[in-house]
Scaffold this motif. Structure first.
Motif, PDB file in Angstrom:
ATOM      1  N   GLY A  13      42.346 -29.462   2.532  1.00 54.57           N
ATOM      2  CA  GLY A  13      42.243 -28.245   1.728  1.00 54.57           C
ATOM      3  C   GLY A  13      43.458 -27.360   1.924  1.00 54.57           C
ATOM      4  N   ALA A  14      43.312 -26.090   1.606  1.00 58.98           N
ATOM      5  CA  ALA A  14      44.451 -25.164   1.681  1.00 58.98           C
ATOM      6  C   ALA A  14      45.061 -25.176   3.076  1.00 58.98           C
ATOM      7  N   MET A  15      44.244 -25.111   4.087  1.00 53.66           N
ATOM      8  CA  MET A  15      44.745 -25.130   5.459  1.00 53.66           C
ATOM      9  C   MET A  15      45.123 -26.550   5.885  1.00 53.66           C
ATOM     10  N   GLY A  16      44.209 -27.487   5.669  1.00 55.80           N
ATOM     11  CA  GLY A  16      44.402 -28.853   6.159  1.00 55.80           C
ATOM     12  C   GLY A  16      45.636 -29.516   5.570  1.00 55.80           C
ATOM     13  N   PHE A  17      45.880 -29.287   4.292  1.00 58.35           N
ATOM     14  CA  PHE A  17      47.043 -29.911   3.668  1.00 58.35           C
ATOM     15  C   PHE A  17      48.328 -29.447   4.334  1.00 58.35           C
ATOM     16  N   GLY A  18      48.407 -28.155   4.590  1.00 58.17           N
ATOM     17  CA  GLY A  18      49.591 -27.626   5.260  1.00 58.17           C
ATOM     18  C   GLY A  18      49.752 -28.189   6.667  1.00 58.17           C
ATOM     19  N   MET A  19      48.651 -28.243   7.394  1.00 54.53           N
ATOM     20  CA  MET A  19      48.699 -28.765   8.766  1.00 54.53           C
ATOM     21  C   MET A  19      49.116 -30.239   8.771  1.00 54.53           C
ATOM     22  N   ALA A  20      48.514 -31.021   7.868  1.00 54.89           N
ATOM     23  CA  ALA A  20      48.793 -32.458   7.838  1.00 54.89           C
ATOM     24  C   ALA A  20      50.236 -32.721   7.424  1.00 54.89           C
ATOM     25  N   THR A  21      50.702 -32.010   6.437  1.00 57.03           N
ATOM     26  CA  THR A  21      52.099 -32.219   6.003  1.00 57.03           C
ATOM     27  C   THR A  21      53.072 -31.752   7.074  1.00 57.03           C
ATOM     28  N   HIS A  22      52.701 -30.697   7.793  1.00 60.83           N
ATOM     29  CA  HIS A  22      53.562 -30.285   8.902  1.00 60.83           C
ATOM     30  C   HIS A  22      53.674 -31.403   9.935  1.00 60.83           C
ATOM     31  N   GLU A 155      36.561 -29.544  31.010  1.00 59.67           N
ATOM     32  CA  GLU A 155      37.702 -28.733  30.605  1.00 59.67           C
ATOM     33  C   GLU A 155      39.031 -29.459  30.789  1.00 59.67           C
ATOM     34  N   GLU A 156      39.066 -30.453  31.690  1.00 60.76           N
ATOM     35  CA  GLU A 156      40.289 -31.239  31.885  1.00 60.76           C
ATOM     36  C   GLU A 156      40.697 -31.965  30.609  1.00 60.76           C
ATOM     37  N   GLY A 157      39.728 -32.120  29.697  1.00 59.42           N
ATOM     38  CA  GLY A 157      40.047 -32.764  28.421  1.00 59.42           C
ATOM     39  C   GLY A 157      41.195 -32.073  27.709  1.00 59.42           C
ATOM     40  N   LEU A 158      41.351 -30.772  27.961  1.00 63.35           N
ATOM     41  CA  LEU A 158      42.430 -30.026  27.305  1.00 63.35           C
ATOM     42  C   LEU A 158      43.806 -30.467  27.797  1.00 63.35           C
ATOM     43  N   GLU A 159      43.826 -31.201  28.941  1.00 65.73           N
ATOM     44  CA  GLU A 159      45.111 -31.693  29.464  1.00 65.73           C
ATOM     45  C   GLU A 159      45.491 -33.035  28.855  1.00 65.73           C
ATOM     46  N   HIS A 160      44.592 -33.630  28.073  1.00 70.61           N
ATOM     47  CA  HIS A 160      44.865 -34.938  27.476  1.00 70.61           C
ATOM     48  C   HIS A 160      46.184 -34.875  26.705  1.00 70.61           C
ATOM     49  N   PRO A 161      47.145 -35.750  27.038  1.00 68.96           N
ATOM     50  CA  PRO A 161      48.491 -35.602  26.452  1.00 68.96           C
ATOM     51  C   PRO A 161      48.507 -35.706  24.923  1.00 68.96           C
ATOM     52  N   LEU A 162      47.683 -36.555  24.362  1.00 66.57           N
ATOM     53  CA  LEU A 162      47.716 -36.677  22.894  1.00 66.57           C
ATOM     54  C   LEU A 162      47.123 -35.435  22.240  1.00 66.57           C
ATOM     55  N   ALA A 163      46.032 -34.928  22.834  1.00 73.19           N
ATOM     56  CA  ALA A 163      45.440 -33.697  22.309  1.00 73.19           C
ATOM     57  C   ALA A 163      46.458 -32.559  22.377  1.00 73.19           C
ATOM     58  N   ARG A 164      47.110 -32.444  23.542  1.00 73.06           N
ATOM     59  CA  ARG A 164      48.069 -31.357  23.711  1.00 73.06           C
ATOM     60  C   ARG A 164      49.253 -31.491  22.775  1.00 73.06           C
ATOM     61  N   ALA A 165      49.675 -32.728  22.541  1.00 70.19           N
ATOM     62  CA  ALA A 165      50.836 -32.945  21.666  1.00 70.19           C
ATOM     63  C   ALA A 165      50.524 -32.477  20.250  1.00 70.19           C
ATOM     64  N   VAL A 166      49.370 -32.884  19.730  1.00 73.46           N
ATOM     65  CA  VAL A 166      49.046 -32.541  18.335  1.00 73.46           C
ATOM     66  C   VAL A 166      48.733 -31.042  18.218  1.00 73.46           C
ATOM     67  N   LEU A 167      47.977 -30.517  19.174  1.00 73.13           N
ATOM     68  CA  LEU A 167      47.715 -29.067  19.150  1.00 73.13           C
ATOM     69  C   LEU A 167      49.022 -28.295  19.227  1.00 73.13           C
ATOM     70  N   GLY A 168      49.924 -28.776  20.089  1.00 72.04           N
ATOM     71  CA  GLY A 168      51.219 -28.115  20.236  1.00 72.04           C
ATOM     72  C   GLY A 168      52.040 -28.159  18.956  1.00 72.04           C
ATOM     73  N   ALA A 169      51.891 -29.231  18.202  1.00 70.21           N
ATOM     74  CA  ALA A 169      52.636 -29.332  16.940  1.00 70.21           C
ATOM     75  C   ALA A 169      52.083 -28.384  15.887  1.00 70.21           C
ATOM     76  N   LEU A 170      50.792 -28.086  15.978  1.00 71.18           N
ATOM     77  CA  LEU A 170      50.158 -27.258  14.947  1.00 71.18           C
ATOM     78  C   LEU A 170      50.218 -25.766  15.256  1.00 71.18           C
ATOM     79  N   ALA A 171      50.328 -25.429  16.569  1.00 71.10           N
ATOM     80  CA  ALA A 171      50.202 -24.022  16.985  1.00 71.10           C
ATOM     81  C   ALA A 171      51.543 -23.402  17.312  1.00 71.10           C
ATOM     82  N   ASP A 172      51.603 -22.091  17.135  1.00 74.38           N
ATOM     83  CA  ASP A 172      52.657 -21.285  17.742  1.00 74.38           C
ATOM     84  C   ASP A 172      52.486 -21.424  19.262  1.00 74.38           C
ATOM     85  N   PRO A 173      53.563 -21.734  19.999  1.00 72.90           N
ATOM     86  CA  PRO A 173      53.398 -21.951  21.443  1.00 72.90           C
ATOM     87  C   PRO A 173      52.738 -20.774  22.155  1.00 72.90           C
TER      88      PRO A 173
END
Lengths: 456, 456
Positions: A13-22, A155-173
């Motif tokens: 959608g409006a948000m998802g399309f932007g996130m995915a293309t980014h 909560e250690e799940g938040l340290e998962h490298p793949l999760a962090r990589a994709v979240l990091g790509a989508l978010a302002d640091p």
């Protein structure tokens, strides 16, 4: 394993399309799925791959981002299918689901239980579910500079490298918030942020409606004056220009915030918390939906406040108010906004406290996101202190509860004289009054932040 | 002096015409004044005398009844004139003014001060001003069976034989309330009664709107079921039939209750009391006025709750709900009304307590007048007890705050599912929740009446 895993992206959608293309631009191999075919074609043009079922999208993808609109849709694409093979069962072992949709805490916790249930329909305890709703609008989605509030169990799940990589790509640091409390805490953080968003999506139209009924023009000068005042909010800055330009272009439909207010008040009932401000917003929004405005830009909520005014009345060009009258009217409108935003800040932060969130994190997030307001920035720290049972330091004495009440009462009085509806202003005034009467002898000197005691 | 003095009657509207003609029938010599000439001619046909100014009407009349619509009109006909010679200066020595209009306490106290002021515009300390608003509607006005709440300063003024004679002719003997507290106390009594009236004028449309959206027909069967339930109110019994018959005939215009809600919330701000229920009513009413419904019968407020439904939807004749579904829906609507009426009762009685009224008198008056409701009759005594700091005796354990909250929450949940606005229901729910959270550990067993503690 590379930190740029293949990504399945469900919900363009409006948000998802932007996130995915980014993500595509960042070099990720992204396979998108959406029920609306034209969006899929557009995503292919932007360099993405496409799939025709959620299951096909996630095949071989160690990370799945889910950015559908509602909990019902998330349940359908991840678990139930509803005619199309769902994603969860089809994910590769130990894959990560980033649920970015705004959903109730209760839903995402139930989803986690469903995934892990050894006798359930999915039986995928190997999957990592990250509860990570986002905020910031379509532009920041496409820029990869969203605010994201992420939680996981454990909560250690938040340290998962793949999760962090994709979240990091989508978010302002600076705006990737890792929220303690396990699955549900991320959604709760978004929810209390949306208390501010919902109230401030409506306070702008309420303020502009009062301004127009007081004889001010609905123009850039009025808007600029309000945005330069203590009544300013991020939402008003964002919606205001569309409010004075025929509600165009469509940026965020009324139905979006309708969905979010229902999450807030529904979760509040489930948790046992009162949300008097957001409940008013919700009922005003239902009026808008029933009048047929659901698909329109939410700046058009102004129409609920201008019933009976001719189109030319808002221009008021033929008889502009005197400079003194305009100044007096502007002060009333600023007082209206101040009172509403103070009450909304108290409701939001008290709710955050009630559900056990880290108040410093919530305040920092909200001040710097779409829930931000001048009042939140000024009084938020004192509200947080009071919720912790500490003294409300840092507020100017001029901003006592009694002083803000007095100014807001003048605005509500003025609205009453001209039969201008001020749903939120009247509600905020009553909440301030309840707080003052609870504080009794201290009412004259109680800090503005003491309004939070009504909720706590 | 005869106990049937000559009477001047100023303001021959729907209520005033009936009252004045009743006095004529009782053998009083009545001279009427109204700004609308056709009414004067009609009054002459009914055996009254007429005058063309307030001053002419009161010439030689030891009693003047003032039944104009607003404080502004009362000030004009009694003191200021506004082009026509006013009454106060023209009254004979030691005459009595019965101010029957619904006005703010603050206004009638200011009027008393103006009349007595030795350096003011009138200088008539000899006059006796009786603050005596009425309730009961046009039929009871014409029958001489109104509820009247009368106060005077000094209180012995209420013993004045001419005042008592005329009040006695207008009121039901069991419903002539002599209110302690001096001028203003009568108006305050009417005001707290109108808290119930305003909330229950709107709760009927809100309930019927929810019923229709839940698939129930807006017909006599639905209305009768609701009126036979604990959700019943005098207002719903009075307005309900018009609500299901095209809002005809016009009996009480929206603008009338608009005026009264403004008195309630305005006086509440002046006194420092919170009126969250009535403030919601007021803002919904302003929406109605701005949409052009001000002159319509207030049963037509149903339209605010049926936006977007086709006219035939309310009949729902083609697909009536199953008996079980109808029963479930009815229970939700009853729960909605119960919660609203409990919160309104608490707001009304807490306000009465706040302004120092005799709570037994207020409760007796309200239960037997247009503010009556099943919930007020059931829970009013316990609310009064709690306001006095006594135990809330006499409530059934099944009616705990938590039980009523739970039922109301189910109604608000159901409304949320179908985006039905329930402004009052949501407000009542939040107030019950605030009360429960204040009561903390006792919440499960707190009596329903404990909702009043939010206000006190």
């Amino acid at each position: 394993m590379s930190t740029k895993p293949d990504v399945a992206f469900i919900g363009l959608g409006a948000m998802g399309f932007g996130m995915a293309t980014h993500l595509v631009k960042q070099g990720y191999n992204v396979t998108g799925f959406d029920v609306w075919a034209p969006t899929l074609a557009r995503f292919a043009d932007a360099g993405g791959k496409t799939a025709t079922t959620p299951a096909a999208a996630v095949a071989g993808a160690p990370v799945c981002v889910c950015m559908v609109a509602t909990a019902q849709q998330a349940q359908a694409v991840l678990v139930d299918g509803s005619g199309l093979a769902p994603a969860a069962a089809a994910l590769p072992p130990n894959a990560v689901i980033l649920l970015c949709s705004t959903v109730p805490c209760g839903y995402v916790q139930a989803l986690a239980a469903t995934l892990a249930d050894p006798s359930g329909p999915v039986r995928r305890p190997d999957l990592l579910l990250v509860d990570c709703p986002v905020s910031g609008g379509a532009t920041r989605a496409a820029d990869g500079t969203l605010s994201i509030m992420a939680s996981a169990s454990p909560e250690e799940g938040l340290e998962h490298p793949l999760a962090r990589a994709v979240l990091g790509a989508l978010a302002d640091p600076a705006k990737l918030y890792l929220v303690a409390g396990g699955v549900g805490a991320g959604s709760n953080t978004k929810m209390v942020h949306q208390v501010l968003a919902a109230n401030q999506i409506l306070s702008g139209p309420e303020a502009m409606g009062l301004a127009v009924r007081l004889g001010l023009p609905a123009d850039a000068a009025t808007l600029d004056a309000l945005l330069a005042s203590p009544g300013a909010s991020w939402m008003f800055g964002h919606r205001g220009p569309r409010m004075i330009a025929g509600f165009q272009p469509l940026a965020s439909a009324v139905n979006i915030i309708v969905k979010d207010t229902a999450i807030i008040t529904g979760e509040a009932r489930r948790a046992g918390f009162a949300t008097p401000m957001t409940s008013v917003v919700e009922n005003v929004l239902y009026t808008a939906v029933n009048r047929g405005y659901g698909l329109d830009d939410d700046s058009s909520l102004l129409r609920l406040y201008t019933d009976g005014l001719s189109a030319s009345a808002s221009a008021a060009a033929s008889s502009p108010p005197s400079a003194d009258a305009a100044k007096t009217s502007l002060k009333l409108v600023v007082s209206l906004l101040k009172g509403i935003h103070l009450a909304a800040a108290a409701e939001s932060l008290a709710f955050a406290h009630f559900v056990g969130l880290d108040l410093d994190l919530v305040l920092d997030l909200c001040v710097n996101a779409a829930g931000g307001s001048a009042m939140l920035a000024t009084h938020g720290p004192a509200i947080v202190a009071l919720l912790r049972g500490e003294a409300a330091a840092g507020e100017a004495a001029a901003d006592s509860l009694a002083a803000i009440y007095k100014d807001l009462a003048a605005a509500v009085d003025a609205a009453q004289q001209i039969k201008a509806p001020v749903f939120l202003g009247a509600q905020a005034l009553n909440l301030l009054r309840l707080a003052m009467n609870q504080a009794k002898a201290a009412a004259q000197s109680a800090p503005a932040a003491a309004v939070v005691k009504v909720f706590a």
